[in-house]
Each structure stands twice: as C-alpha cells, then as structure tokens.
Scaffold this active site. Structure first.
Site, mmCIF file in Angstrom:
data_model
loop_
_atom_site.group_PDB
_atom_site.id
_atom_site.type_symbol
_atom_site.label_atom_id
_atom_site.label_comp_id
_atom_site.label_asym_id
_atom_site.label_seq_id
_atom_site.Cartn_x
_atom_site.Cartn_y
_atom_site.Cartn_z
ATOM 1 N N HIS A 214 -22.340 -34.994 -7.694
ATOM 2 C CA HIS A 214 -23.391 -35.912 -8.157
ATOM 3 C C HIS A 214 -23.927 -36.759 -7.014
ATOM 4 O O HIS A 214 -23.440 -36.718 -5.881
ATOM 5 C CB HIS A 214 -22.874 -36.793 -9.294
ATOM 6 C CG HIS A 214 -21.780 -37.741 -8.894
ATOM 7 N ND1 HIS A 214 -22.012 -38.916 -8.204
ATOM 8 C CD2 HIS A 214 -20.427 -37.702 -9.100
ATOM 9 C CE1 HIS A 214 -20.881 -39.557 -8.007
ATOM 10 N NE2 HIS A 214 -19.891 -38.845 -8.524
ATOM 11 N N SER B 235 -29.021 -35.338 -4.569
ATOM 12 C CA SER B 235 -29.250 -36.556 -3.790
ATOM 13 C C SER B 235 -28.174 -36.757 -2.720
ATOM 14 O O SER B 235 -27.990 -35.895 -1.864
ATOM 15 C CB SER B 235 -29.328 -37.750 -4.754
ATOM 16 O OG SER B 235 -29.813 -38.903 -4.118
ATOM 17 N N ASP C 251 -40.910 -37.828 -7.651
ATOM 18 C CA ASP C 251 -39.749 -38.568 -7.148
ATOM 19 C C ASP C 251 -40.211 -39.668 -6.190
ATOM 20 O O ASP C 251 -40.757 -39.388 -5.129
ATOM 21 C CB ASP C 251 -38.797 -37.606 -6.430
ATOM 22 C CG ASP C 251 -37.434 -38.229 -6.156
ATOM 23 O OD1 ASP C 251 -37.348 -39.471 -6.088
ATOM 24 O OD2 ASP C 251 -36.457 -37.475 -6.018
ATOM 25 N N HIS D 252 -36.654 -38.164 -9.902
ATOM 26 C CA HIS D 252 -35.334 -37.978 -9.299
ATOM 27 C C HIS D 252 -34.282 -37.570 -10.335
ATOM 28 O O HIS D 252 -33.330 -36.851 -10.006
ATOM 29 C CB HIS D 252 -34.918 -39.286 -8.618
ATOM 30 C CG HIS D 252 -33.817 -39.138 -7.624
ATOM 31 N ND1 HIS D 252 -33.953 -38.431 -6.449
ATOM 32 C CD2 HIS D 252 -32.527 -39.606 -7.625
ATOM 33 C CE1 HIS D 252 -32.818 -38.475 -5.762
ATOM 34 N NE2 HIS D 252 -31.942 -39.176 -6.454
#
Length: 498
Positions: A224, A297, A446, A474
């Site tokens: 994540h 990310s 984003d 995002h």
C-alpha cells in the site's frame, strides 16, 4: 480570441493570488510550528517525565571530535550527517547507514529563509559578473586566501546537538515492547494489537488469500501507499480475485508503522527497515520463491527496492502512481529538490496544502495526528453515522488514521524525500538486469502525484507500459473500479507467466 485572452489573464491572476496567499499562510505556519515546538516539549515532560528531542535546529560551536557518536558536517550553510560511529545493531535488523537518513528531517528552511537564500544567491551571481574583470587582476592573491579558508573549513566540523540527541535516541537497540505509544498517539486495541500478539519477533501484519482446493501456482505481493493500510487491497481487489477461482497466493502487508503492524517509537523508518521487514514477514516466512508485485504510491519505491534486491525472483511489476521526480544533473541537494516537488508550499490545490503541512512542519503534523489519529474511533463513528456504515469509507478512514506521527514523519522524509537520488539506480537495474513486465497505472485527475511521474518512469524504462485512467484520482483509480482493475491484473500475470 478575446475569450482566450480573458482566460489567460484569469490564469495568471489566479497563479499570482495563489503565490501571494501561500506566502502569507506559510510564513504564519513557520511561526506556529516554532510555538508548538515549545508547547510539545513542555507537554512531553508533563506526560512522560522526559524531554523529547525534535528536529528543530539550534546551532552550536564547531568541534572536532564526536567521541564515537554522530558527526554532522557544515557545508555552505547546510548541516548533514557525515558519519555514524560505531554503527549499532537495530534489534536484529541491519545497521543504519548514512544514506538511510534524509537530511530533510532536520534541514527544512522557513519560507522567508528559503526566499532570502535564493535572492542572495542571485545577487551574488550578478555581483560576480560585474566584478569579474577586477578579480582577475588580483586572482593569485585571492586564490591563496580561498585555499586558506578551505583548509580552515575542512579542519572543523559543526555538530548540531539537537539532531545528535534525536538520532542518538533513535539508533539505540530497539525494544519494541518499550514505549508502545506516546501520549499523543492512539493506544486503542487496534493500533496496539501488535504489542499483545505472541509473535516475539513482531513481524508485519500480513493478510493472505489462498486458493481453495488447488495448489497456488504463483505468489503476489501487494504494497500500500503512504498513510494507508493493507485494507486498500483486501477490501477492493481481493474480493474481486476470488479464492475459489484464483490460482495465486495473495499477500497484502501493513507497512511498518501503519495499520496493525508494529509501530516502534524509536525507529527511523528507513528504506532498509521497511524492505527488510517485508522480506522477513512475507518472503522468508511464507517461503516465497518468485512473485509478482503490485504497489501503490509510496509502495512503488519499496517495490523497486525489492526488485533491485531480488531481481531474479520478480515476475512482473505493477506500479500505481509512482512518486518519481527525476533529480536534475548537478543538483546539490537532491532530497531537498524532491521535497519541494512533493510539498510545494502552496495553498491550492488543497491536497498540496495538506502535503506541505505534513512535510515541512514537524509539530503541526504532530498536532494533526493528535486531533485525527489519536481520536480515529470518534471520526469513524461520525463517518459511520453520516454514511450509514459505508464499507469503503470505513476502510479508507481506518487506513488514513491508524498510524503514529513518528512513523508517518520518518517514512515521508526517509522514503519519499530521501530516496530521490536512489530511484534512478533502482530503475536502471530494472531496465538493464530484469526482464519482467513493467506496467504503470495513473489516475488522470491525480492532484497528489502528477501523471508526469509515470511518464518519467517510462523514459527510464522504455519497455514499461503506461495506462492513464481518465477522470480518476489517486484513490479512485482502484476504489470504485476494483473489478476492472482485478481483470487487468490477471491479464498482466497471465502474460508474464508465458
């Protein structure tokens, strides 16, 4: 034509307004953060009977010995770590190395100071041009003086004792059972669940999904992003990759300091710590031999580091919104450069304001964590009432709020800002030494990480395939289109296995 001129004028006016308001706001925030520094020192002593060092600077006189501790160099007004001696073990993990610690932790000039430095440098350049002819006449004498100055500068080193105390406390051998949480952190059962488990090694929390009735053919690691958790994957993609129909063994980790994973108060949350915890908690524990990686990310940085370390085991790389800001050649402060890209100190768009407050202000960001993270159960209850316990909102809030300030602050600086110059090396390794497929997804809307970052990766790895998902940001590039994204992942894995 007239309409175009009006739009152009409006854009210029909006830009100038944003710059002016941003200047005022961040000058005020500079003052507020300094005040909060004093307030938290008093509060820490009151609640914990101990003065807690922070990264605010307080320059001291130069000294030439460190007595085996931490040494900082002083170069053109910038303090940085020169050596750590001796290197100390981190509770079974590897030793802290110089490049692990980003100087952005303790070198974050105020907005006025930053602008003053730029102005002075510009004036110096102009002054040099004007006086160049005069200086050539007395060049020999000036060179002699400069050599003497350099020799004097090299003979002394500046130690910032505030930073020394901060890092000295961080690199002592870790005891994960000590200081489970600070008074300003949440101490609920969810956030401290790692401390009550029987796992004495304190591995990361890993959510697994094993195929039903069949032997798993391949493994997939999901990582994540920043201030998130494994729920970003387990509540979206995992259900779409049903265990009854999948032939893949899926692993989603809570990164060190986030979700249900350990949140040691004395960790620096360096790239090495994050990567080695993933290796210990997933690759070694589950005997993973080869695997696909899906990362979002900040997780993309960890994914690229893993790929560089385990090149022969990687079957495919799927990167979502990778925060890659190429550092120009000759840039003397690559980490500062990346920090200003990530957090531009602007009030608009709002997400830039949030990133800037989190990145530039240690004590303001701690206050945000105090108000939001420590009381996340209250916010979750309010959100549940307003959204009628919407499942998506619940797991997003859980991931956003269940971390400590110490974890978020150090991860932001040591991973996102601190690896700015390392990413080029990782990308070159993937390009030259790995043959795996590289696929990049990015939301067209984003505002946190611009689409250009994904195209920057493609410039470095020409074989990478970039897919821009229009009208998605995002988060919604996955959340809300998880079924479609799961099908795309299965196609990537199928192609990579051929």
């Amino acid at each position: 034509m007239a309409v175009m001129k009006i739009k152009g004028a409006a854009t210029v006016a909006g830009t100038w307004l944003n710059e002016a308001v941003s200047f005022v706001v961040f000058c005020i925030l500079d003052i507020v953060d300094s005040f909060l520094c004093l307030l938290y020192k008093a509060a820490d002593y009151l609640f914990e009977a101990e003065w807690k060092p922070c990264y605010c600077l307080s320059d001291k006189e130069p000294i030439t010995t460190t007595r085996g501790k931490i040494l900082l160099s002083h170069n053109n007004g910038e303090s940085k770590i020169l050596t750590l001696s001796p290197l100390q073990e981190l509770g079974g993990r590897s030793k802290i190395e110089l490049e692990d610690i980003s100087e952005t932790l303790y070198t974050r000039p105020s907005l006025i100071s930053d602008i003053s430095t730029i102005s002075v440098n510009e004036l110096n350049k102009r002054f040099v041009k004007v006086t160049r002819s005069e200086s050539e006449c007395s060049g020999h004498n000036e060179k002699t003086k400069n050599k003497r100055r350099r020799s004097l500068t090299k003979s002394s080193l500046t130690v910032n004792f505030t930073v020394v105390e901060m890092l000295r406390g961080k690199i002592r051998p870790q005891n994960l059972n000590h200081d489970i949480s600070r008074w300003s952190d949440c101490d609920c059962g969810f956030c401290t669940s790692w401390a009550s488990t029987s796992d004495k090694n304190h591995s990361l929390f890993v959510k697994t999904q094993i195929p039903n009735g069949v032997t798993a053919k391949e493994d997939v690691l999901f990582i994540h992003g920043f201030i998130s958790s494994s729920a970003f994957w387990t509540e979206t993609v995992f259900p779409s990759l049903s265990a009854s129909s999948s032939t893949h063994r899926l692993f989603a980790v809570d990164l060190l300091g986030f979700g249900k994973s350990p949140k040691p108060a004395d960790s620096l949350y360096t790239l090495r710590e994050h990567v080695e915890m993933i290796e210990k908690s997933v690759l070694h524990k589950y005997n993973v031999k080869s695997f696909h990686i899906v990362a979002h990310s900040l997780g993309c940085i960890l994914a690229l580091s893993l790929a560089a370390r385990h090149g022969g085991l990687i079957k495919s790389l799927t990167l979502l919104a990778p925060p890659y800001y190429p550092v120009p050649k000759g840039e003397k402060k690559p980490r500062q450069y990346v920090m200003k890209k990530v957090a531009p100190r602007k009030v608009w768009p709002p997400i830039a304001l949030g990133a800037s407050m989190a990145c530039w202000y240690e004590h303001i960001s701690r206050t945000i964590c105090l108000l939001i993270c420590k009381h996340h159960r209250v916010w979750q209850f309010i959100a549940g009432v307003l959204t009628r316990n919407n499942r998506t909102v619940n797991f997003l809030i859980e991931g956003f709020m269940c971390h400590t300030h110490n974890a978020a602050w150090h991860t932001l600086h040591n991973i996102i800002c601190g690896t700015g110059s390392k990413l080029d090396t990782y990308l070159d390794i993937v390009r030259d030494k790995l043959k795996c497929n590289v696929t990049i997804f990015h939301g067209g809307d984003d505002e946190l990480i611009p689409v250009e970052c994904s195209y920057n990766v493609k410039q470095r790895i020409p074989r990478a395939r970039v897919k821009v998902i229009e009208h998605k940001d995002h988060i919604t590039m996955v959340v809300g289109r998880q079924d479609e994204f799961a099908r795309e992942l299965q196609e990537i894995w199928k192609t990579s296995s051929c």
